[in-house]
Scaffold this active site. Structure first.
Site, PDB file in Angstrom:
ATOM      1  N   CYS A  63       5.413   5.013 -13.576  1.00  0.00           N
ATOM      2  CA  CYS A  63       5.150   3.691 -14.138  1.00  0.00           C
ATOM      3  C   CYS A  63       4.076   3.738 -15.221  1.00  0.00           C
ATOM      4  CB  CYS A  63       4.732   2.729 -13.029  1.00  0.00           C
ATOM      5  SG  CYS A  63       3.038   2.945 -12.460  1.00  0.00           S
ATOM      6  N   CYS A  66      -0.774   6.115 -14.049  1.00  0.00           N
ATOM      7  CA  CYS A  66      -1.752   7.215 -13.975  1.00  0.00           C
ATOM      8  C   CYS A  66      -2.514   7.348 -15.292  1.00  0.00           C
ATOM      9  CB  CYS A  66      -1.044   8.515 -13.610  1.00  0.00           C
ATOM     10  SG  CYS A  66      -0.146   8.399 -12.061  1.00  0.00           S
ATOM     11  N   CYS A 161       3.484  10.758  -7.820  1.00  0.00           N
ATOM     12  CA  CYS A 161       4.876  11.025  -8.230  1.00  0.00           C
ATOM     13  C   CYS A 161       5.038  12.476  -8.672  1.00  0.00           C
ATOM     14  CB  CYS A 161       5.288  10.081  -9.360  1.00  0.00           C
ATOM     15  SG  CYS A 161       5.210   8.360  -8.893  1.00  0.00           S
ATOM     16  N   CYS A 194      -1.771   6.559  -6.265  1.00  0.00           N
ATOM     17  CA  CYS A 194      -0.802   5.746  -6.993  1.00  0.00           C
ATOM     18  C   CYS A 194      -1.465   4.431  -7.362  1.00  0.00           C
ATOM     19  CB  CYS A 194       0.438   5.536  -6.120  1.00  0.00           C
ATOM     20  SG  CYS A 194       1.821   4.752  -6.961  1.00  0.00           S
ATOM     21  N   HIS A 232     -11.087   7.035   6.273  1.00  0.00           N
ATOM     22  CA  HIS A 232     -11.743   6.495   7.472  1.00  0.00           C
ATOM     23  C   HIS A 232     -13.109   7.153   7.697  1.00  0.00           C
ATOM     24  CE1 HIS A 232     -11.748   4.727  11.503  1.00  0.00           C
ATOM     25  NE2 HIS A 232     -12.028   5.919  11.998  1.00  0.00           N
ATOM     26  N   CYS A 235     -15.523   5.222   5.485  1.00  0.00           N
ATOM     27  CA  CYS A 235     -15.218   3.809   5.208  1.00  0.00           C
ATOM     28  C   CYS A 235     -16.401   2.898   5.563  1.00  0.00           C
ATOM     29  CB  CYS A 235     -13.992   3.381   6.002  1.00  0.00           C
ATOM     30  SG  CYS A 235     -13.573   1.654   5.690  1.00  0.00           S
ATOM     31  N   CYS A 260     -12.959  -4.170  10.371  1.00  0.00           N
ATOM     32  CA  CYS A 260     -12.070  -3.021  10.224  1.00  0.00           C
ATOM     33  C   CYS A 260     -10.623  -3.510  10.097  1.00  0.00           C
ATOM     34  CB  CYS A 260     -12.215  -2.123  11.451  1.00  0.00           C
ATOM     35  SG  CYS A 260     -10.967  -0.843  11.506  1.00  0.00           S
ATOM     36  N   CYS A 266      -4.061  -0.418   8.605  1.00  0.00           N
ATOM     37  CA  CYS A 266      -4.778   0.485   7.696  1.00  0.00           C
ATOM     38  C   CYS A 266      -4.465   1.952   8.012  1.00  0.00           C
ATOM     39  CB  CYS A 266      -6.279   0.241   7.805  1.00  0.00           C
ATOM     40  SG  CYS A 266      -7.200   1.273   6.664  1.00  0.00           S
ATOM     41  N   CYS A 275     -11.825   7.866  -1.964  1.00  0.00           N
ATOM     42  CA  CYS A 275     -11.867   6.468  -2.435  1.00  0.00           C
ATOM     43  C   CYS A 275     -13.140   5.708  -2.004  1.00  0.00           C
ATOM     44  CB  CYS A 275     -10.649   5.682  -1.957  1.00  0.00           C
ATOM     45  SG  CYS A 275      -9.077   6.308  -2.543  1.00  0.00           S
ATOM     46  N   CYS A 287      -9.199  -0.650  -2.635  1.00  0.00           N
ATOM     47  CA  CYS A 287      -8.270  -1.408  -1.773  1.00  0.00           C
ATOM     48  C   CYS A 287      -8.984  -2.020  -0.568  1.00  0.00           C
ATOM     49  CB  CYS A 287      -7.131  -0.505  -1.303  1.00  0.00           C
ATOM     50  SG  CYS A 287      -6.230   0.272  -2.651  1.00  0.00           S
ATOM     51  N   CYS A 294      -5.678   0.396   3.644  1.00  0.00           N
ATOM     52  CA  CYS A 294      -5.255   1.605   2.927  1.00  0.00           C
ATOM     53  C   CYS A 294      -3.784   1.854   3.240  1.00  0.00           C
ATOM     54  CB  CYS A 294      -6.118   2.780   3.399  1.00  0.00           C
ATOM     55  SG  CYS A 294      -5.516   4.370   2.823  1.00  0.00           S
ATOM     56  N   CYS A 297      -1.737   6.155  -0.261  1.00  0.00           N
ATOM     57  CA  CYS A 297      -0.979   6.489  -1.476  1.00  0.00           C
ATOM     58  C   CYS A 297      -1.236   7.903  -1.996  1.00  0.00           C
ATOM     59  CB  CYS A 297      -1.228   5.451  -2.564  1.00  0.00           C
ATOM     60  SG  CYS A 297      -2.821   5.599  -3.393  1.00  0.00           S
TER      61      CYS A 297
HETATM   62 FE1  FSX Z   1       3.445   7.414  -9.966  1.00  0.00          FE
HETATM   63 FE2  FSX Z   1       1.927   7.658 -12.359  1.00  0.00          FE
HETATM   64 FE3  FSX Z   1       2.002   5.580  -9.140  1.00  0.00          FE
HETATM   65 FE4  FSX Z   1       2.569   4.997 -11.494  1.00  0.00          FE
HETATM   66  O1  FSX Z   1       2.130   8.534 -13.819  1.00  0.00           O
HETATM   67  S1  FSX Z   1       1.579   7.778  -8.861  1.00  0.00           S
HETATM   68  S2  FSX Z   1       4.183   5.186  -9.867  1.00  0.00           S
HETATM   69  S3  FSX Z   1       0.556   4.648 -10.547  1.00  0.00           S
HETATM   70  O2  FSX Z   1       2.255   6.031 -13.006  1.00  0.00           O
HETATM   71  O3  FSX Z   1       3.221   8.495 -11.444  1.00  0.00           O
HETATM   72 FE1  SF4 Z   2     -10.810   3.170   9.086  1.00  0.00          FE
HETATM   73 FE2  SF4 Z   2      -9.249   1.488   7.701  1.00  0.00          FE
HETATM   74 FE3  SF4 Z   2     -10.898   0.533   9.521  1.00  0.00          FE
HETATM   75 FE4  SF4 Z   2     -11.852   1.560   7.226  1.00  0.00          FE
HETATM   76  S1  SF4 Z   2     -10.610  -0.295   7.453  1.00  0.00           S
HETATM   77  S2  SF4 Z   2     -12.670   1.900   9.311  1.00  0.00           S
HETATM   78  S3  SF4 Z   2     -10.394   3.252   6.901  1.00  0.00           S
HETATM   79  S4  SF4 Z   2      -9.124   1.901   9.907  1.00  0.00           S
END
Ligand code: FSX
Ligand code: SF4
Length: 313
Positions: A63, A66, A161, A194, A232, A235, A260, A266, A275, A287, A294, A297
């Site tokens: 898409c 990235c 991807c 992603c 986790h 987190c 949580c 999650c 992250c 996220c 989560c 991804c």
């Molecule tokens: Fe995939 Fe990337 Fe997700 Fe998008 O290039 S990891 S669909 S954010 O664009 O490849």
């Molecule tokens: Fe773990 Fe998700 Fe809870 Fe954060 S929100 S403590 S990552 S289960």
């Protein structure tokens, strides 16, 4: 004015002070798992690069999120990253050339830098029916990948991807989409997500320029400095109750509230990524910070294995 001064002058023009830049370098140094004493040297890689590795950046089925994510890296601004640290020889999204000129640029660059360039690949590759489900400029992505990637010094797959197939490879996958590694039968360095966090791409490239080698990887090709612990593990919402008493694990206000998201499905406990350390868009949010569980991804096949995203785990 020397190279380093010129760099800082340009940063000042963009409203970034030397102190801001050093702070970013310190963050990057920590993200790469190095001691803080390396921070000035990491800053030097941007300010006065001694080498600029040639890069050919390919797009397959994706898409373009990235690249969108990568160009949202504001320290250093992507033009600094591109023009000062890397020598970008081909990138379909940002290059000025079009049509036959663009195609010529690609194959000229492969010939000129054979065995020396880094290939950054985005997107999955269709292999069913000789790859007809993914084409650029009349050639299948499979053909393009086969003619470019084996000539690279190393291939970095940016995004889930390219790394593992992503949404294109989700069931029933009629186009036979595969990761770059599976489609070509080669090893790749993978920066999944992603989209992925651009800091992990920058850290990988700086690691290469700094140490002359790519970072250590886990068994599915991800740099350990970025993908060595679960979401986790770090987190800020992590907390639990024992005998009716709140047990604070990381001390954040969110954790104290006990919000949580596990019961909302999650997947943080099954997802290996840094992250929580920085978030996206220069720490604006991420996220779980925004209240959405989560969805894993960065993991292979997450579209098939982590769904339904909003069901209790
Ligand atoms: Fe995939 Fe990337 Fe997700 Fe998008 O290039 S990891 S669909 S954010 O664009 O490849
Ligand atoms: Fe773990 Fe998700 Fe809870 Fe954060 S929100 S403590 S990552 S289960």
């Amino acid at each position: 004015m020397d190279q380093e001064e010129r760099f800082y002058e340009k940063m000042r023009e963009k409203g970034v002070s030397r102190r801001d830049f050093m702070r970013y370098s310190a963050y990057l140094t920590a993200a790469m798992g190095l001691s803080s004493s390396f921070a000035p040297k990491v800053a030097e890689v941007f300010a006065a690069p001694k080498q600029r590795p040639p890069v050919i950046w390919l797009h397959f089925a994706e898409c373009t999120g990235c690249t969108e994510s990568a160009i949202k890296t504001s320290y250093p601004w992507i033009d600094e990253l591109i023009f000062e640290v890397l020598s970008i020889e081909y990138h379909e999204t940002i290059m000025a050339a079009a049509g036959h000129q663009a195609e010529k640029n690609l194959f000229d660059a492969v010939e000129k830098y054979e065995g020396k360039f880094i290939c950054i690949a985005e997107g999955a590759i269709a292999v069913e029916h000789n790859g007809v489900y993914g084409k650029t400029a009349g050639k299948t992505h499979l053909e393009i990948a086969k003619s470019v990637i084996p000539n690279a010094l190393a291939t970095i797959c940016l995004g889930t991807c390219a790394a593992y197939g992503g949404i294109q490879a989700a069931k029933p996958n009629p186009g036979g989409f595969k990761s770059v590694s599976e489609a070509l039968g080669i090893k790749t360095l993978n920066i999944p997500g992603c989209p992925p966090d651009p800091v992990n791409l920058v850290g990988t490239i700086i690691n290469y320029i700094f140490f002359g080698r790519l970072p250590d990887l886990d068994d599915i090709g991800r740099p350990l400095f970025a993908y060595g612990e679960t979401v986790h593990d770090k987190c800020p919402r992590r907390s639990h109750y024992e005998d009716g008493e709140f047990v604070e694990e990381f001390g954040s206000e969110e954790a104290k509230l006990g919000y949580c998201l596990y019961k909302l499905g999650c997947k943080g406990p099954d997802t290996y990524s840094n992250c929580p350390l920085r978030g996206f868009n220069d720490t604006t949010n991420w996220c779980i910070g925004a209240g959405t569980p989560c969805k894993g991804c960065v993991e292979p096949n997450f579209w098939d294995t982590m769904t339904p995203f909003y069901k209790e785990s």
